[in-house]
Design a protein around this motif. Structure first.
Motif, mmCIF file in Angstrom:
data_model
loop_
_atom_site.group_PDB
_atom_site.id
_atom_site.type_symbol
_atom_site.label_atom_id
_atom_site.label_comp_id
_atom_site.label_asym_id
_atom_site.label_seq_id
_atom_site.Cartn_x
_atom_site.Cartn_y
_atom_site.Cartn_z
ATOM 1 N N UNK A 115 30.139 41.677 39.693
ATOM 2 C CA UNK A 115 31.589 41.807 39.641
ATOM 3 C C UNK A 115 32.229 40.436 39.650
ATOM 4 N N UNK A 116 33.346 40.337 38.933
ATOM 5 C CA UNK A 116 34.108 39.087 38.965
ATOM 6 C C UNK A 116 35.593 39.403 38.848
ATOM 7 N N UNK A 117 36.382 38.540 39.447
ATOM 8 C CA UNK A 117 37.828 38.601 39.293
ATOM 9 C C UNK A 117 38.235 37.437 38.415
ATOM 10 N N UNK A 118 38.791 37.757 37.230
ATOM 11 C CA UNK A 118 39.065 36.745 36.229
ATOM 12 C C UNK A 118 37.773 35.953 35.976
ATOM 13 N N UNK A 119 37.735 34.663 36.284
ATOM 14 C CA UNK A 119 36.551 33.838 36.012
ATOM 15 C C UNK A 119 35.673 33.639 37.240
ATOM 16 N N UNK A 120 36.005 34.251 38.374
ATOM 17 C CA UNK A 120 35.306 33.987 39.632
ATOM 18 C C UNK A 120 34.269 35.080 39.921
#
Length: 309
Positions: free
Chosen positions: A87-92
């Motif tokens: 899982x990632x949020x935007x590029x993180x």
């Protein structure tokens, strides 16, 4: 293994976790410090063994329909199947989740299938919001109703949830540590948020189909709906996959989804007999959250991760 509905399986939390996070958070550190706790919390919510948000789409007609006869084609999953998501949020990058089909068990005297989901945040995310979640779900052999559901989590808000099902009275009872709720009336064929994912995989998908069915977490019982939007080729960590894009209704989803007018959840499922989810994307008020399949084992599904160059 015979599972006691009161105590459930033992050793629920993983002993080893993914090590490290490549690279750094880069610029925008101040903004990330306020967004990451929300993102990690949403990871916990979505990926309850791939997250509740993905699993809401899995409320479908199979949950309320008679099971297929044994003479039908083999199940699209088997004991030993293991799906790993990042899982990632935007590029993180935020963490990982694993969905597994374990060795068949029994609940009381009833033969059962055993499904498990484990989710954890990466060490950098642990600094803001630690996620260590485990779900175990047991259904009858035809995946037509849930027999037992357990959820454990560590972190700021620990849980030790057990939901027992009384199908003679058609009720489900929720307990969480010292909290014990009154029995909840449930619909025929109700499944929990994890098992309904596997019931979904029993169904043939067609563009334009609207799927619906009952799902319960022991606190409420809802009828979830989802629509098969289109069929398309998807480039992802597993290569190019022929998929169906499915969008669940957000009618019963609150929080940040209520605040964003254009909030949306999208799930891409392989367009073959396995119906394996390869990507989930949720668009909310502060950005996009993506969970993508990165590894598969214990199945003869032909796709495997692309080799790193």
């Amino acid at each position: 293994m015979n599972v006691d509905p009161k105590t459930g399986p033992q050793g629920l939390l993983p002993s080893t976790l993914h090590e490290g996070l490549d690279g750094s958070l880069g610029r925008g550190k101040e903004a990330a410090s306020t967004s990451i706790p929300w993102m990690a919390k949403k990871w916990s919510s979505i990926m309850k063994g791939a997250g509740l948000l993905m699993l809401l789409l899995l409320a479908q007609t199979a949950a309320a329909s008679p099971p297929a006869e044994p003479a039908e084609p083999p199940l699209p999953f088997q004991a030993g199947e293991r799906l790993v998501f990042q899982a990632r949020w935007e590029f993180i990058p935020a963490g990982e989740a694993v969905l597994e089909v374990l060795t068949s068990d029994s609940v009381g005297q009833t033969p059962a299938l055993h499904f498990a989901a484990t989710a954890w945040s990466y060490p950098v995310i642990d600094l803001f919001y630690k996620v260590r979640n485990r779900i175990d779900a047991y259904t009858d052999r035809s995946v037509s109703r849930t027999l037992l559901y357990r959820e454990k989590s560590e972190g700021r808000r620990p849980k030790d949830v057990t939901v027992t099902f009384d199908w003679e009275r058609r009720t489900a009872q929720y307990t969480n540590m010292d909290e014990r709720r009154d029995p909840l009336p449930i619909q025929p064929g109700s499944l929990d948020p994890l098992s309904i994912f596997y019931a979904f995989r029993l169904e043939d998908l067609q563009v334009g189909a609207v799927l619906s069915g009952p799902v319960t977490d022991g606190k409420k019982c809802i009828t979830g709906t989802a629509t098969v939007i289109r069929r398309e080729k998807l480039q992802c960590a597993m290569g190019e996959i022929d998929t169906f894009l499915v969008e669940p209704s957000l009618e019963h989803v609150g929080g940040v989804f209520e605040k964003a007018k254009d909030a949306k959840i999208q799930v891409w499922v392989s367009a073959d007999r396995y119906r394996i989810p390869v990507r989930l994307k949720s668009k909310v008020i502060i950005g996009s959250f993506i969970a993508e399949l990165i590894d598969v084992s214990g199945t003869d599904w032909p796709h495997r991760p692309k080799p790193h160059e």
